[in-house]
Design an enzyme around this catalytic site. Structure first.
Site, PDB file in Angstrom:
ATOM      1  N   ARG A 190      11.492  -1.092  11.121  1.00  7.34           N
ATOM      2  CA  ARG A 190      10.446  -0.757  12.079  1.00  7.34           C
ATOM      3  C   ARG A 190      10.397  -1.776  13.219  1.00  7.34           C
ATOM      4  O   ARG A 190      10.616  -2.960  12.995  1.00  7.34           O
ATOM      5  CB  ARG A 190       9.087  -0.729  11.361  1.00  7.34           C
ATOM      6  CG  ARG A 190       8.771   0.616  10.760  1.00  7.34           C
ATOM      7  CD  ARG A 190       7.560   0.595   9.872  1.00  7.34           C
ATOM      8  NE  ARG A 190       6.405  -0.092  10.412  1.00  7.34           N
ATOM      9  CZ  ARG A 190       5.216  -0.134   9.801  1.00  7.34           C
ATOM     10  NH1 ARG A 190       5.047   0.472   8.636  1.00  7.34           N
ATOM     11  NH2 ARG A 190       4.207  -0.781  10.350  1.00  7.34           N
ATOM     12  N   LYS A 243       0.829  -1.210   0.000  1.00  7.58           N
ATOM     13  CA  LYS A 243       0.000   0.000   0.000  1.00  7.58           C
ATOM     14  C   LYS A 243       0.861   1.257   0.000  1.00  7.58           C
ATOM     15  O   LYS A 243       0.661   2.171  -0.791  1.00  7.58           O
ATOM     16  CB  LYS A 243      -0.924   0.012   1.238  1.00  7.58           C
ATOM     17  CG  LYS A 243      -1.826  -1.205   1.333  1.00  7.58           C
ATOM     18  CD  LYS A 243      -2.723  -1.164   2.561  1.00  7.58           C
ATOM     19  CE  LYS A 243      -2.010  -1.224   3.892  1.00  7.58           C
ATOM     20  NZ  LYS A 243      -1.294  -2.500   4.133  1.00  7.58           N
ATOM     21  N   ARG A 279      -9.531   0.194   8.981  1.00  4.55           N
ATOM     22  CA  ARG A 279      -9.080  -1.168   9.276  1.00  4.55           C
ATOM     23  C   ARG A 279     -10.138  -1.977  10.001  1.00  4.55           C
ATOM     24  O   ARG A 279      -9.895  -3.146  10.306  1.00  4.55           O
ATOM     25  CB  ARG A 279      -7.825  -1.108  10.158  1.00  4.55           C
ATOM     26  CG  ARG A 279      -6.507  -1.231   9.381  1.00  4.55           C
ATOM     27  CD  ARG A 279      -5.398  -1.040  10.387  1.00  4.55           C
ATOM     28  NE  ARG A 279      -4.182  -1.708  10.085  1.00  4.55           N
ATOM     29  CZ  ARG A 279      -3.087  -1.084   9.617  1.00  4.55           C
ATOM     30  NH1 ARG A 279      -3.102   0.179   9.310  1.00  4.55           N
ATOM     31  NH2 ARG A 279      -1.978  -1.763   9.445  1.00  4.55           N
ATOM     32  N   ARG A 305       0.068  -9.225  13.566  1.00  3.50           N
ATOM     33  CA  ARG A 305      -0.584  -8.231  12.689  1.00  3.50           C
ATOM     34  C   ARG A 305      -1.433  -8.930  11.623  1.00  3.50           C
ATOM     35  O   ARG A 305      -2.503  -8.446  11.262  1.00  3.50           O
ATOM     36  CB  ARG A 305       0.468  -7.330  12.021  1.00  3.50           C
ATOM     37  CG  ARG A 305       1.120  -6.365  13.020  1.00  3.50           C
ATOM     38  CD  ARG A 305       2.463  -5.861  12.545  1.00  3.50           C
ATOM     39  NE  ARG A 305       2.386  -4.977  11.408  1.00  3.50           N
ATOM     40  CZ  ARG A 305       3.443  -4.677  10.638  1.00  3.50           C
ATOM     41  NH1 ARG A 305       4.631  -5.190  10.893  1.00  3.50           N
ATOM     42  NH2 ARG A 305       3.293  -3.850   9.633  1.00  3.50           N
ATOM     43  N   ARG A 312      11.700  -5.539   5.164  1.00  2.91           N
ATOM     44  CA  ARG A 312      11.434  -4.134   4.822  1.00  2.91           C
ATOM     45  C   ARG A 312      12.401  -3.196   5.532  1.00  2.91           C
ATOM     46  O   ARG A 312      12.752  -3.403   6.694  1.00  2.91           O
ATOM     47  CB  ARG A 312      10.004  -3.765   5.225  1.00  2.91           C
ATOM     48  CG  ARG A 312       9.699  -2.284   5.018  1.00  2.91           C
ATOM     49  CD  ARG A 312       8.227  -1.994   4.977  1.00  2.91           C
ATOM     50  NE  ARG A 312       7.557  -2.227   6.250  1.00  2.91           N
ATOM     51  CZ  ARG A 312       6.248  -2.071   6.427  1.00  2.91           C
ATOM     52  NH1 ARG A 312       5.471  -1.704   5.421  1.00  2.91           N
ATOM     53  NH2 ARG A 312       5.721  -2.312   7.605  1.00  2.91           N
TER      54      ARG A 312
HETATM   55  P1  ADP Z   1       2.267  -1.840   3.248  1.00  2.00           P
HETATM   56  O1  ADP Z   1       2.293  -0.339   3.163  1.00  2.00           O
HETATM   57  O2  ADP Z   1       1.063  -2.429   2.557  1.00  2.00           O
HETATM   58  O3  ADP Z   1       2.432  -2.371   4.633  1.00  2.00           O
HETATM   59  P2  ADP Z   1       4.835  -1.647   1.846  1.00  2.00           P
HETATM   60  O4  ADP Z   1       4.474  -0.810   0.663  1.00  2.00           O
HETATM   61  O5  ADP Z   1       5.605  -1.001   2.925  1.00  2.00           O
HETATM   62  O6  ADP Z   1       3.513  -2.398   2.418  1.00  2.00           O
HETATM   63  O7  ADP Z   1       5.635  -2.918   1.289  1.00  2.00           O
HETATM   64  C1  ADP Z   1       6.097  -3.929   2.187  1.00  2.00           C
HETATM   65  C2  ADP Z   1       7.454  -4.439   1.729  1.00  2.00           C
HETATM   66  O8  ADP Z   1       7.298  -5.150   0.485  1.00  2.00           O
HETATM   67  C3  ADP Z   1       8.492  -3.350   1.452  1.00  2.00           C
HETATM   68  O9  ADP Z   1       9.732  -3.863   1.856  1.00  2.00           O
HETATM   69  C4  ADP Z   1       8.434  -3.151  -0.065  1.00  2.00           C
HETATM   70  O10 ADP Z   1       9.689  -2.717  -0.595  1.00  2.00           O
HETATM   71  C5  ADP Z   1       8.098  -4.553  -0.537  1.00  2.00           C
HETATM   72  N1  ADP Z   1       7.257  -4.570  -1.749  1.00  2.00           N
HETATM   73  C6  ADP Z   1       6.265  -3.717  -2.101  1.00  2.00           C
HETATM   74  N2  ADP Z   1       5.710  -4.061  -3.277  1.00  2.00           N
HETATM   75  C7  ADP Z   1       6.358  -5.196  -3.673  1.00  2.00           C
HETATM   76  C8  ADP Z   1       6.259  -6.062  -4.822  1.00  2.00           C
HETATM   77  N3  ADP Z   1       5.356  -5.834  -5.775  1.00  2.00           N
HETATM   78  N4  ADP Z   1       7.092  -7.117  -4.883  1.00  2.00           N
HETATM   79  C9  ADP Z   1       8.003  -7.364  -3.907  1.00  2.00           C
HETATM   80  N5  ADP Z   1       8.151  -6.593  -2.814  1.00  2.00           N
HETATM   81  C10 ADP Z   1       7.346  -5.525  -2.699  1.00  2.00           C
HETATM   82  P1  AMP Z   2       0.946   0.408   9.374  1.00  2.00           P
HETATM   83  O1  AMP Z   2       1.983   1.487   9.312  1.00  2.00           O
HETATM   84  O2  AMP Z   2      -0.259   0.707   8.514  1.00  2.00           O
HETATM   85  O3  AMP Z   2       1.509  -0.969   9.124  1.00  2.00           O
HETATM   86  O4  AMP Z   2       0.382   0.414  10.870  1.00  2.00           O
HETATM   87  C1  AMP Z   2       1.221   0.117  11.975  1.00  2.00           C
HETATM   88  C2  AMP Z   2       0.380  -0.085  13.231  1.00  2.00           C
HETATM   89  O5  AMP Z   2      -0.305   1.135  13.569  1.00  2.00           O
HETATM   90  C3  AMP Z   2      -0.727  -1.135  13.146  1.00  2.00           C
HETATM   91  O6  AMP Z   2      -0.248  -2.454  13.378  1.00  2.00           O
HETATM   92  C4  AMP Z   2      -1.689  -0.653  14.233  1.00  2.00           C
HETATM   93  O7  AMP Z   2      -1.206  -0.983  15.529  1.00  2.00           O
HETATM   94  C5  AMP Z   2      -1.606   0.872  14.088  1.00  2.00           C
HETATM   95  N1  AMP Z   2      -2.600   1.383  13.124  1.00  2.00           N
HETATM   96  C6  AMP Z   2      -2.349   1.967  11.927  1.00  2.00           C
HETATM   97  N2  AMP Z   2      -3.495   2.297  11.308  1.00  2.00           N
HETATM   98  C7  AMP Z   2      -4.504   1.903  12.129  1.00  2.00           C
HETATM   99  C8  AMP Z   2      -5.931   1.926  12.056  1.00  2.00           C
HETATM  100  N3  AMP Z   2      -6.571   2.436  10.993  1.00  2.00           N
HETATM  101  N4  AMP Z   2      -6.631   1.417  13.097  1.00  2.00           N
HETATM  102  C9  AMP Z   2      -6.026   0.920  14.173  1.00  2.00           C
HETATM  103  N5  AMP Z   2      -4.694   0.834  14.306  1.00  2.00           N
HETATM  104  C10 AMP Z   2      -3.931   1.328  13.303  1.00  2.00           C
END
Ligand code: ADP
Ligand code: AMP
Length: 215
Positions: free
Chosen positions: A162, A13, A88, A173, A127
């Site tokens: 992170r 995302k 969420r 998660r 990541r």
């Molecule tokens: P989200 O925001 O949904 O939690 P991220 O965009 O941070 O996910 O992506 C999670 C991890 O996967 C990051 O390390 C990113 O570089 C990697 N990633 C994102 N898109 C792809 C893809 N299409 N193929 C492989 N790895 C990806």
């Molecule tokens: P993210 O950066 O989206 O992976 O979110 C990291 C963490 O923040 C999640 O695991 C939750 O603990 C909290 N969080 C983020 N967005 C929300 C949401 N919309 N509702 C509740 N918790 C959230």
């Protein structure tokens, strides 16, 4: 254009949101980023939120709904926005509908990015994220490495892992996602807003799919 990016943790995302900002010039609103900033600042909200985040649980609905209500009222959201990580839960989605209706606005598309669980674990545990909050670019040690190890290509800041990107928290998660967030797929399907895509493939191919939907 008002968008929601829906998908499990690690579905891509944030990665796709960064590309959409550049193309459509609309802001990304990540509740996770806003909460991490509050944790870093050591605010009361940040201290409480950290316990949930470290456990892989959701921060209470009223807290994140309040965050979103304030953020959507900012002038930069008038042209549109990309919601990343919100809603969420079904109560969050219902609250969002209400907030937007009060603003005479609505959601246009919900892009639902589907990636299987083991792939999500591999993505999240590898990541790396840019420390600079104005950038926040994410990388992957294998799938999307920076040109220079540990350094952001975009802004030159240091990358970090992170706290919640360790396997135990990632598993928690994912369980939270399955239980609380997956029902949103049916919620938006019923409203005719769901645009499902396969989230496996190159980052650019997935971006092309999304742009095809948005036109
Ligand atoms: P989200 O925001 O949904 O939690 P991220 O965009 O941070 O996910 O992506 C999670 C991890 O996967 C990051 O390390 C990113 O570089 C990697 N990633 C994102 N898109 C792809 C893809 N299409 N193929 C492989 N790895 C990806
Ligand atoms: P993210 O950066 O989206 O992976 O979110 C990291 C963490 O923040 C999640 O695991 C939750 O603990 C909290 N969080 C983020 N967005 C929300 C949401 N919309 N509702 C509740 N918790 C959230």
């Amino acid at each position: 254009m008002n968008l929601i990016l829906l998908g499990g943790p690690g579905a891509g995302k944030g990665t796709q949101a960064k590309k959409l900002i550049d193309k459509y010039q609309i802001p990304q609103i990540s509740t996770g980023d806003i909460l991490r900033a509050a944790v870093k600042e050591g605010t009361e909200m940040g201290r409480k939120a950290k316990e949930y985040m470290d456990a892989g649980k959701l921060v209470p609905d009223e807290v994140v709904i309040g965050i979103i209500r304030d953020r959507l009222a900012q002038p930069d959201c008038r042209k549109g926005f990309i919601l990343d990580g919100f809603p969420r839960t079904v109560p969050q989605a219902e609250a969002l509908d209400k907030v937007l209706a009060e603003m005479n606005s609505k959601i246009d598309h919900v892009i639902s990015i589907d990636v299987d669980e083991e792939e999500l674990v591999t993505r999240l545990t590898g990541r790396r994220t840019c420390k600079n909050p104005d950038c926040g670019q994410m990388y992957h040690i294998k799938f999307n490495p920076p040109k220079k190890e540990g350094v952001c290509d975009k802004c030159g800041s240091e990358l970090y892992q992170r706290d919640d990107d360790n396997e135990a928290t990632v598993r928690s998660r994912l369980a939270t996602y399955n239980q609380a967030t997956k029902p949103l797929i049916d919620y938006y399907q019923a409203k005719g807003l769901l645009r499902p895509i396969k989230g496996v493939g190159s980052i650019d191919d997935i971006f092309t799919q999304i742009c095809g939907i948005l036109g």
